[in-house]
Design a protein around this motif. Structure first.
Motif, PDB file in Angstrom:
ATOM      1  N   SER A   7      92.607   1.548  20.496  1.00 34.38           N
ATOM      2  CA  SER A   7      91.163   1.389  20.647  1.00 34.38           C
ATOM      3  C   SER A   7      90.803  -0.072  20.882  1.00 34.38           C
TER       4      SER A   7
ATOM      5  N   GLN B 298      85.877   6.619  20.491  1.00 36.83           N
ATOM      6  CA  GLN B 298      86.484   7.497  19.500  1.00 36.83           C
ATOM      7  C   GLN B 298      85.403   8.059  18.565  1.00 36.83           C
TER       8      GLN B 298
ATOM      9  N   ASP C 243      88.732   7.592  24.724  1.00 39.50           N
ATOM     10  CA  ASP C 243      89.409   7.308  23.461  1.00 39.50           C
ATOM     11  C   ASP C 243      89.415   8.576  22.612  1.00 39.50           C
ATOM     12  N   GLU C 244      90.528   9.229  22.566  1.00 36.15           N
ATOM     13  CA  GLU C 244      90.707  10.487  21.826  1.00 36.15           C
ATOM     14  C   GLU C 244      89.600  11.500  22.082  1.00 36.15           C
TER      15      GLU C 244
ATOM     16  N   GLY D  69      90.475   4.639  13.477  1.00 38.84           N
ATOM     17  CA  GLY D  69      89.993   5.983  13.161  1.00 38.84           C
ATOM     18  C   GLY D  69      90.974   6.798  12.327  1.00 38.84           C
TER      19      GLY D  69
HETATM   20 MG    MG Z   1      91.554   4.372  17.823  1.00 36.35          MG
END
Ligand code: MG
Ligand code: ATP
Lengths: 366, 508
Positions: free
Chosen positions: B44, B86, B166-167, B406
């Motif tokens: 990230s 995220q 991001d994810e 995260g």
């Molecule tokens: Mg991350």
């Protein structure tokens, strides 16, 4: 140099750095305004030195009196209540509540102090605690009302506290006049045993109104710091302030905490009322309008980052600007300058996000 | 072929940690480039550098061959770089459209915002990519999965050419993920380029061309995805072999610990979210409530944990009715809760890691006594859990939760709730956002809880997790349990059909 830059850039230090930078910027701006309007910025600093330390810089080496301590006493007389209202605002803010009502809570505290101090005739060792606690309780009760309304009916505390300020003003004016011995502007003197003022302190500060209220302020500061930092109650209050959803998830009583927080916040403001009545004046006053201690408290809390030590320091700072006003006026410098400075400090503190991100850019900048 | 993005020798430090240490990432035009790494590896952070949120201490960034200084997200936008974060950055009480146009509102005369026009455009894009988002609903009323789509829409609305995800799939259902993959392929075929962060190796295999691996902030390598197996990628990122299978013995369920009868719950929009639901959870078993997002899972969990009032029905824990109890009392009776939304409920982001670890136990001995916090004990607990659950951060116990990655935030919550060793652990998407190594560990711990005679109520959208970890699976569809199956007697297909509500399975 590199180390210093990294210190400035580290976010952890910003809590302390930002108010300091805001104060420096505020003074700079004040000085620029002075220069533009043709005043000498040195006058400002001379006035501040005289207000805070009692030293008349101009008189050094002239044979005239250099050290005038009365002003210093009066400086602290002004600082005491605004530190207390500052603590009041800061405490509520820690729970995510905005207490605009310190003024009203102060007035309730002032009335309770007056009434108890006039009607009760007890030895000082009993009467003073009664007067102090009575004032705190009255302020606390007044603060509890918006807290309760918020918890029970979700009424916004800002609206209620503002309205309660007016209610308190008129209510206490009416009640003050009902106390036996009152005239239309003030009550009779409080019982000698209820007073925080002392001959000794008065003599020490060449007849200023300086009084033992400073002990109350110190105790209040310690209590604030202790609750917020050392107790599970303080931990809960902060959790509720930062993230009420998570606080609820963790089983905290979010609403009850909000109401309690407002009550404690009100108690701090009530103490400011105690200090004014039992310390500064020695009698209750019938006021035509609010005096602005509550609003000063908002500024104190804001600049002080809602901490105990911060409230003390910012109270001392704002107090010094206030105390410098009459001295500057004596030199023909408009007092508005100090208002510009304190207002711009507040604005700069409010810009903390921006200042913080500029500081962060300092790191590793090539 | 030329690179659209080149990030060369990027170094980014945070207090106590080098989040990126001499990292290089090169993305070609029209490719999907996966970024893989453990929780806290710096993925990230690297993308935030590209998006202008952080300034690197060292290294240069080239966009389409030209060196650029991306000092803030607006500049990133100008270079055609868009990012889905995220953790979503949406205004809760704004509508979908208002959120999407924020910062670039179309204007009518007198500077009024032309909501109708914006709304139309949002709807168009939404339809074009099959996102089926209602432009006029409020963010707070839509599911996490929908919010994710709003973020994607927001990027598309701004005509970004280089898309950072991001994810994005962490919160989506398998079907939704499938659709997203399709969308991504479509986007690259239109000439856009994508950087995809995900912990799901299957997804990387499915859509990406290249994969760059980071470990503890350092660059490990870039591989061609088609020539690399999932196992090889996992090993590259963790530095050891990872087992994808959950090791567990057959369950030994004993007596019923949580018994729910005829539960009815109403959601925020005053609609019936849980309908007459009954379920028994036994000690020594992992019961999974599976279903497509938005079929009443959230309301179901909230009803058990006490975050939401029930309309009718009963919830018995160890034979005691808990539906009228406060949240605190339910916790004391033995309900543990890993919440679905870690930022809303799970953490106080402005608290330190240590303070967050204490969130469920701060009021009890030894963490406090007579209302006074015992800082020494609190620190001990925190340090122990950090160690046990391998929570990585810049400054250990002192780290502000907000600044953690995260996956490590998630580990804090899991550590805290598992440490309570509750009678019933309600785990909502517990491994969301965790890397394969951490998932392996958490699954092992869930099985251990089970084996020690506790019950686990797992709520998961992820088919593989459901099949791998659960002993029993209850399928939730439109607020009702439409089927109950043994995990070892079903498969992805059957579950999928049940979750879509097409087959009202046999209730065992
Ligand atoms: Mg991350
Ligand atoms: N704003 C910040 N301040 C301080 N430290 C930070 C900040 N952002 C990230 N970090 C630290 O940098 C490291 C890398 O974090 P990052 O969020 O990039 O990890 P990640 O690879 O995205 O992990 P995850 O898979 O868990 O999302 C972590 O140790 C984190 O604690």
């Amino acid at each position: 140099m590199e180390r210093f830059r990294n210190y400035l850039a580290n976010e952890k230090n910003h809590k302390i750095l930002i108010p300091i930078i805001a104060v420096i910027l505020g003074f700079l701006l004040g000085n620029i305004v002075m220069l533009i309007t043709g005043e000498n910025p040195i006058e400002l600093y001379k006035a501040l030195i005289q207000a805070v330390f009692g030293v008349k810089v101009d008189n050094i080496g002239t044979g005239k009196t250099v050290f005038v301590v009365r002003k210093v006493g009066e400086y602290f007389v002004y600082v005491m209540p605004i530190v207390l209202t500052g603590l009041s605002v800061a405490f509520a803010f820690r729970t995510g509540l905005f207490n605009i009502g310190a003024e009203g809570q102060l007035l309730m505290g002032a009335f309770a102090t007056t009434w108890l101090g006039i009607t009760l005739d007890l030895p000082a060792i009993i009467l003073i605690p009664i007067v102090v606690l009575g004032g705190a309780l009255a302020g606390g009760a007044w603060g509890f009302i918006p807290g309760y309304l918020k918890a029970k009916f979700n009424v916004h505390e800002v609206v209620v506290t503002i309205m309660l300020n007016y209610t308190a003003l008129h209510l206490t004016n009416f009640l003050m006049k009902e106390i036996p011995g009152s005239d239309s502007v003030k009550t009779a003197k409080l019982n000698e045993n209820a007073l925080l003022s002392s001959e000794m302190l008065r003599n020490l500060t060449s007849n200023s109104r300086f009084h033992f209220g400073f002990i109350i302020v110190i105790i209040a500061l310690v209590i604030f710091w202790y609750i917020i930092n050392k107790t599970t109650f303080g931990y809960e209050l902060k959790a509720v302030g930062y993230n009420p959803n998570a606080a609820e998830y963790a089983g905290m009583k979010v609403k009850r905490n909000a109401a309690l927080s407002m009550a404690i916040s009100g108690a701090f403001a009530g103490l400011a009322g105690v200090v004014l009545v039992a310390g500064t004046f020695g009698y209750g006053r019938v006021l035509s309008a609010a005096e602005g201690y509550g609003f000063d408290g908002i500024a104190v809390a804001l600049i002080g980052g809602n901490t105990a030590i911060g409230s003390l320091l910012s109270g001392l700072l704002l107090g010094s600007l206030n105390a410098a006003q009459p001295i500057m006026q004596g030199q023909g410098v408009p007092k508005a300058i100090t208002i510009i400075i304190s207002a711009s400090i507040i604005v700069f503190v409010a810009m903390q996000k921006g200042i913080s991100s500029s500081l962060k850019k300092l790191k590793g900048a090539k | 072929m030329e690179y659209v993005i080149e990030m060369l020798n990027i170094t980014k430090e945070f207090p106590g940690i080098k989040a990126n240490d001499n990292v290089t990432l090169r993305v070609k035009k029209g490719e999907i480039h996966a970024l893989l790494g453990e929780n806290g590896a710096g993925k990230s952070t690297l993308m935030s550098v590209l998006f202008g949120l952080y300034q690197p201490e060292e290294g240069i960034i080239k966009v389409r061959g030209k060196e650029v200084a991306i000092t803030n997200p607006n500049i990133a936008n100008e270079h055609g770089i868009g990012m889905v974060h995220q953790h979503f950055k949406l205004v809760e009480n704004f509508t979908v459209t208002e959120n999407i146009i924020l910062g670039m509102e179309p204007k009518k005369s007198f500077g009024r915002i032309d909501i109708a026009k914006a709304s139309k455009k949002v709807k168009e894009i939404s339809e074009r990519y099959g996102l089926s988002v209602d432009p006029n609903s409020k963010i707070e009323d839509i599911t996490v999965g929908m919010q994710q789509r709003v973020e994607i829409l927001k990027m598309l609305y701004r005509d970004a050419e280089i898309l950072i995800f991001d994810e994005p799939t962490a919160v989506l259902t398998p079907q939704e993920i499938h659709e997203l993959m399709k969308i991504m392929k479509e986007l690259v075929s239109e000439g856009k380029s994508i950087v995809l962060i995900t912990h799901k190796l299957k997804e990387i295999k499915e859509v990406s061309d290249k994969c760059t691996v980071l470990r503890k902030g350092r660059y490990i390598g870039t591989v061609d995805v088609k020539d690399t197996t999932e196992e090889q990628m996992a090993e590259m990122m963790v530095g050891r072999e990872v087992s994808f299978q959950v090791d567990k013995e057959e369950a030994n369920p004993t007596d019923v610990v949580l018994s729910i009868k005829n539960l009815n719950v109403i959601n925020n929009r005053k609609l019936q979210a849980v309908k007459n639901l009954s379920i028994d959870v036994k000690r020594g078993e992992i019961m999974c409530v599976a279903g497509i997002d938005g079929n009443g899972q959230s309301e179901f969990i909230e009803a058990i944990t006490g975050l939401r009032k029930i309309e009718s029905g009963s919830i018995m824990l160890n034979g005691k009715e808990i539906s009228g109890m406060t949240i605190r009392n339910r916790t004391l009776e033995g309900i543990g809760h890993i919440p679905e939304d870690r930022h809303k409920h799970g953490l106080v982001l402005d608290f330190t890691l240590e303070e967050n670890m204490a969130l469920q136990t701060y009021y009890k001995e030894p963490l406090s006594k007579n209302g006074l916090i015992n800082f020494e004990e609190r620190n001990k607990v925190s340090e122990r859990l950090i160690e046990e659950f391998d929570v990585r951060s810049g400054q250990g116990s002192e780290t502000k939760a907000r600044s953690m990655s995260g996956g490590n935030q998630q580990k804090v919550i899991i550590a805290r709730e598992m440490d309570l060793s509750p009678e019933v652990l309600i785990a909502a998407q517990p491994t969301r956002g965790l890397d394969v190594g951490a998932i392996e560990y958490i699954h092992k711990r869930l099985v251990e809880e089970r084996d020690s005679g506790k019950a686990v109520l797992l709520i998961s959208l992820e088919m593989e997790e459901v099949l791998n970890v659960a002993d029993k699976i209850a399928v939730l569809y439109e607020g009702e349990i439409v089927g109950m199956v043994d995990a070892d007697k079903t498969d992805e297909n059957e579950l999928g059909l049940m979750m879509a509500g097409s087959k009202r399975g046999e209730v065992s």
